[in-house]
Motif scaffolding. Structure first.
Motif, short mmCIF file in Angstrom:
data_model
loop_
_atom_site.label_atom_id
_atom_site.label_comp_id
_atom_site.label_asym_id
_atom_site.label_seq_id
_atom_site.Cartn_x
_atom_site.Cartn_y
_atom_site.Cartn_z
N CYS A 9 0.06 19.64 28.42
CA CYS A 9 -0.95 19.94 29.43
C CYS A 9 -0.26 20.27 30.75
O CYS A 9 0.83 19.77 31.02
N CYS A 55 -0.79 19.14 33.53
CA CYS A 55 -0.65 17.97 34.40
C CYS A 55 0.66 17.24 34.16
O CYS A 55 1.03 16.37 34.94
N HIS A 88 -7.39 13.81 31.46
CA HIS A 88 -5.93 13.75 31.38
C HIS A 88 -5.44 12.43 30.81
O HIS A 88 -4.27 12.08 30.97
N ASN A 121 1.26 15.53 31.30
CA ASN A 121 1.03 14.62 30.19
C ASN A 121 0.96 15.41 28.87
O ASN A 121 0.88 16.64 28.88
N CYS A 123 -3.49 15.54 26.27
CA CYS A 123 -4.64 15.25 27.16
C CYS A 123 -5.95 15.60 26.46
O CYS A 123 -6.09 16.64 25.81
ZN LIG Z 1 -3.43 16.74 31.42
#
Ligand SMILES: [Zn+2]
Length: 431
Positions: free
Chosen positions: A280, A282, A270, A284, A287
């Motif tokens: 992504c 997450c 990540h 972010n 990644c």
């Molecule tokens: Zn990510």
């Protein structure tokens, strides 16, 4: 007085652990050799070894030749007599293996591919399979599990598994922690992988980084666990770069695994390699794992017009798709070779960050995407040579994993073996 007693028993446990580690690393050693390595008196070594022999953790073996050609009795760990179970949980892959203490696989079983809606069934299937193996094999002493990161170790849950959110609902400690007669240990998959490299992997060819002095075993115990001690001639900072359905990293730095506050450190997958890149789960953008994981390879084989044509890729799992790509490249398909090299460059961008962040002496590439082999490795190395300070790049060896079985499942076994070596009294009758 109770405090002194407690600390004495902790010192005894540390000494037993250190003796087991010396024998684990070195094979057969005489009592005199052990005394020298651990800086203990011969009397202390005799006492500790007698307890371990009584508990069947070590045994005497045929004569060995020591200094000045003098014969002495050797001691060894009968590693074949202790079994551990390793369980690897990935996004769609669950494998269960039985290993001996040396990490030799005795049996490996792969469950059918997991889908997001059947995760609860998979968990109960794993539980009953484990119960069956443990009942049938009295030599099993522990279970180790490797789960995708970021893994919140005190909570027992994975914080995020891109595209497979069902895994986040599984609390591994609740599901398995006390389910069997043997203890269960859970570790993030790449950290499990670095333990496997440290315990089962080959020694580094040229120890580029000097070993730190090992802690004196008779010293007062510290709050730090010695569980993740690096061994032998290996570099003092070792990185395992897991290139699987996701991308992960495990780092042992001077004997200690790097965990972070919650257990979510070293999540290289990540780290952004393109601030305007692919989004992504997450939160972010750009990644790393969106570009060079097996999941990303499958995605690109389906979506990228320049990707090689792989028949039936839409029905393949990420691992199957990646393996099909590597086979096409090995067969000389130029589009496939080109794509493997491109994936390798992305893996290389990750390496640049790993080197700048942790300065490992050695980075081992493992899991599915390491199947890209020399083509992949050459692309990784060329990125590192282009983008890392030369003196530091020259001091970093980057290599493909030499472990025969997939590192994540070896890693799961290593988590259990590591506990056995670190806390022998939990596994042995040492009264
Ligand atoms: Zn990510």
């Amino acid at each position: 007085m109770a405090g002194i007693k407690a600390s004495q028993s902790r010192v005894s446990e540390l000494n037993r652990s250190h003796m087991l580690r010396v024998l684990y690393r070195g094979g057969i050693k005489s009592r005199a050799q052990i005394a020298q390595e651990l800086d203990l008196t011969p009397a202390a070594v005799s006492k500790i070894s007698a307890r371990l022999i009584d508990a069947h953790a070590i045994e005497e073996t045929s004569d060995i030749r020591g200094k000045g050609n003098r014969r002495s009795i050797g001691l060894r760990i009968p590693a074949e007599r202790f079994h551990v179970i390793g369980v690897k949980f990935a996004r769609t892959i669950v494998q269960i293996g039985v290993f001996d203490l040396n990490g030799t696989a005795l049996a490996i079983d792969e469950l059918p591919p997991v889908t997001d809606d059947c995760i609860a069934d998979v968990v109960s299937d794993v539980r009953s399979r484990l119960a069956h193996i443990i009942d049938a094999d009295p030599d099993v002493v522990a279970v180790g599990m490797a789960v995708p990161g970021p893994y919140l170790r005190t909570v027992g849950r994975t914080a995020l598994v891109s595209s497979m959110h069902g895994w986040r609902r599984v609390n591994f400690l609740h599901e398995f922690g006390t389910a069997f007669r043997v203890p269960v240990y859970v570790e993030q998959d790449a950290r499990a992988g670095v333990l496997a490299q440290s315990l089962f992997g080959k020694q580094s060819d040229g120890a580029r980084v000097p070993q730190p002095d090992s802690a004196a075993p008779t010293a007062a115990p510290t709050a730090q666990s010695t569980a993740e001690t690096t061994e032998g001639a290996k570099p003092s900072t070792l990185a395992y770069y897991l290139l699987g359905e996701g991308i992960g990293l495990g780092v042992i730095d001077h004997g200690m695994l790097i965990n972070g506050e919650l257990g979510a450190a070293t999540e290289i997958g990540h780290v952004s390699i393109d601030v305007n890149g692919r989004t992504c789960d997450c939160g972010n953008v750009g990644c790393l794992e969106r570009y060079c994981s097996a999941t990303a390879i499958r995605h690109d084989l389906l979506e990228d017009p320049d990707a090689p044509h792989i028949a039936g890729v839409e029905d393949m799992t990420p691992a199957q798709a990646a393996n099909a790509l590597f086979k096409a490249a090995a067969d000389g398909d130029q589009a496939a070779v080109h794509m493997v090299a491109r994936v390798g460059r992305y893996v290389g961008y990750g390496c640049v960050t790993i080197i700048n962040a942790f300065n490992p002496g050695r980075i081992v590439l493992g899991d599915i995407v390491a199947g890209g082999g020399e083509t992949l490795l050459a692309a990784v190395q060329s990125v590192v040579d282009e983008r890392v300070i030369p003196q530091i790049a020259d001091a970093t060896s980057i290599e493909l994993s030499s472990l025969p079985t997939d590192s994540a499942i070896s890693g799961a076994a290593a988590v259990a073996v590591n506990q056995f070596l670190d806390n022998p009294s939990l596994f042995l009758d040492l009264k």
